[in-house]
Design an enzyme around this catalytic site. Sequence first.
Site, mmCIF file in Angstrom:
data_model
loop_
_atom_site.group_PDB
_atom_site.id
_atom_site.type_symbol
_atom_site.label_atom_id
_atom_site.label_comp_id
_atom_site.label_asym_id
_atom_site.label_seq_id
_atom_site.Cartn_x
_atom_site.Cartn_y
_atom_site.Cartn_z
ATOM 1 N N ASP A 1 50.947 77.070 25.899
ATOM 2 C CA ASP A 1 49.776 77.934 25.759
ATOM 3 C C ASP A 1 49.823 78.936 26.904
ATOM 4 O O ASP A 1 49.517 78.590 28.045
ATOM 5 C CB ASP A 1 48.476 77.135 25.802
ATOM 6 C CG ASP A 1 47.266 78.052 25.859
ATOM 7 O OD1 ASP A 1 47.183 78.968 25.017
ATOM 8 O OD2 ASP A 1 46.425 77.887 26.755
ATOM 9 N N GLY B 1 48.488 82.150 28.670
ATOM 10 C CA GLY B 1 47.426 83.124 28.821
ATOM 11 C C GLY B 1 47.878 84.286 29.681
ATOM 12 O O GLY B 1 49.036 84.373 30.094
ATOM 13 N N THR C 1 46.987 84.914 32.741
ATOM 14 C CA THR C 1 47.159 84.521 34.131
ATOM 15 C C THR C 1 48.007 83.265 34.273
ATOM 16 O O THR C 1 48.951 83.225 35.067
ATOM 17 C CB THR C 1 45.793 84.291 34.809
ATOM 18 O OG1 THR C 1 44.987 85.459 34.661
ATOM 19 C CG2 THR C 1 45.974 83.980 36.284
ATOM 20 N N ASN C 2 47.667 82.232 33.519
ATOM 21 C CA ASN C 2 48.365 80.953 33.621
ATOM 22 C C ASN C 2 48.897 80.494 32.277
ATOM 23 O O ASN C 2 48.376 80.867 31.222
ATOM 24 C CB ASN C 2 47.431 79.872 34.190
ATOM 25 C CG ASN C 2 47.057 80.131 35.637
ATOM 26 O OD1 ASN C 2 47.918 80.430 36.462
ATOM 27 N ND2 ASN C 2 45.781 80.024 35.953
ATOM 28 N N GLY D 1 42.003 85.978 19.045
ATOM 29 C CA GLY D 1 43.079 85.503 19.911
ATOM 30 C C GLY D 1 43.539 84.103 19.531
ATOM 31 O O GLY D 1 42.731 83.252 19.146
ATOM 32 N N ALA D 2 44.837 83.875 19.655
ATOM 33 C CA ALA D 2 45.401 82.568 19.308
ATOM 34 C C ALA D 2 44.760 81.451 20.113
ATOM 35 O O ALA D 2 44.531 80.351 19.601
ATOM 36 C CB ALA D 2 46.915 82.592 19.527
ATOM 37 N N ASP D 3 44.453 81.715 21.389
ATOM 38 C CA ASP D 3 43.854 80.673 22.229
ATOM 39 C C ASP D 3 42.483 80.263 21.711
ATOM 40 O O ASP D 3 42.117 79.079 21.743
ATOM 41 C CB ASP D 3 43.760 81.155 23.687
ATOM 42 C CG ASP D 3 43.064 82.507 23.827
ATOM 43 O OD1 ASP D 3 42.911 83.235 22.821
ATOM 44 O OD2 ASP D 3 42.684 82.856 24.963
ATOM 45 N N ARG D 4 41.712 81.224 21.187
ATOM 46 C CA ARG D 4 40.385 80.914 20.667
ATOM 47 C C ARG D 4 40.481 80.058 19.404
ATOM 48 O O ARG D 4 39.686 79.131 19.198
ATOM 49 C CB ARG D 4 39.613 82.206 20.388
ATOM 50 C CG ARG D 4 39.423 83.074 21.636
ATOM 51 C CD ARG D 4 38.810 84.415 21.309
ATOM 52 N NE ARG D 4 37.378 84.290 21.045
ATOM 53 C CZ ARG D 4 36.627 85.327 20.672
ATOM 54 N NH1 ARG D 4 37.161 86.523 20.510
ATOM 55 N NH2 ARG D 4 35.328 85.158 20.459
ATOM 56 N N ASP E 1 35.668 79.129 27.021
ATOM 57 C CA ASP E 1 36.969 79.035 27.690
ATOM 58 C C ASP E 1 36.946 79.924 28.930
ATOM 59 O O ASP E 1 36.866 81.151 28.825
ATOM 60 C CB ASP E 1 38.085 79.470 26.742
ATOM 61 C CG ASP E 1 39.478 79.167 27.300
ATOM 62 O OD1 ASP E 1 39.585 78.870 28.514
ATOM 63 O OD2 ASP E 1 40.455 79.231 26.541
#
Length: 276
Positions: free
Chosen positions: A6, A8, A10-11, A107-110, A129
């Site tokens: 995963d 992002g 930043t990280n 967004g894929a993370d969401r 998040d």
Amino acid sequence: MLLAFDAGNTNMVVGVFKDCELITSWRIQTDSYKTTDEYAMLMHQLFQYEGLKKEDIDDIIISTVVPSVLFTLQHLSQKYFNKQAIVVESGIKTGLKIKYDNPKQVGADRIVNAVAAHSKYDGPLIIIDFGTATTFCAISRDGSYLGGTIAPGIKISSDALFEKTAKLPKVELEEPGVTICKNTIESMQSGLIYGHMGMVSFIVEKMKGELFSLYPEEKKVTVVATGGLASVIESGVSCIDKVDKILTLEGLQIIYEKNKKNLKHKKACKHEEDLW
């Protein structure tokens, strides 16, 4: 075993699953300038430290909002693991119904967070998040992704104060304990942390009101927080019910299980427009 990325802004969080259980995870810095070979050497060191072998990896899944990093991780999967990675993107099976005006913009993370939270906590849900941006997502009981809010993250706000002012310094993101502060550093910390807490409380309250208007039969909305600073914000607000630091990785594992038969070593097939 499954290797999950995963990435992002930043990280990057990397996890390894065995028999659907997360056995180890790492948080590393996302670097768009790092090459495939450099990431491979870093992964080699992490695997070596945990006693893992790349031959143990059966499949790889990737979620990222950084296109250049996606290319690098896909190349990493092919060159060093000899795997065609599953990518969380439009067309992949998630089980969610996306009610966004344009589902491809989510967004894929969401999406990954929503899949995991709905699986673990049912619904209706608000997912927060705390990443580079702070995102709020609303999920109905039947698994509809209703939409949400995107706000600047705490680190972005801190960097903006430092970069756009002549005398304000960089500060650690720590709770100062007071709002009537006696020095510049604590004053900035107070504004960043407590200001973010106030924003979270307001948006959650307003979002709950909208959810109850849409679903008047519902009696409770569960608020789940994830991300690096979730615990810091949760300590100062009453609206967060759960802090789940591995929510995104678990979402990747769930999506992998939904897609491994159809997507293994082939491109994703098209689904209905309301599915993401």
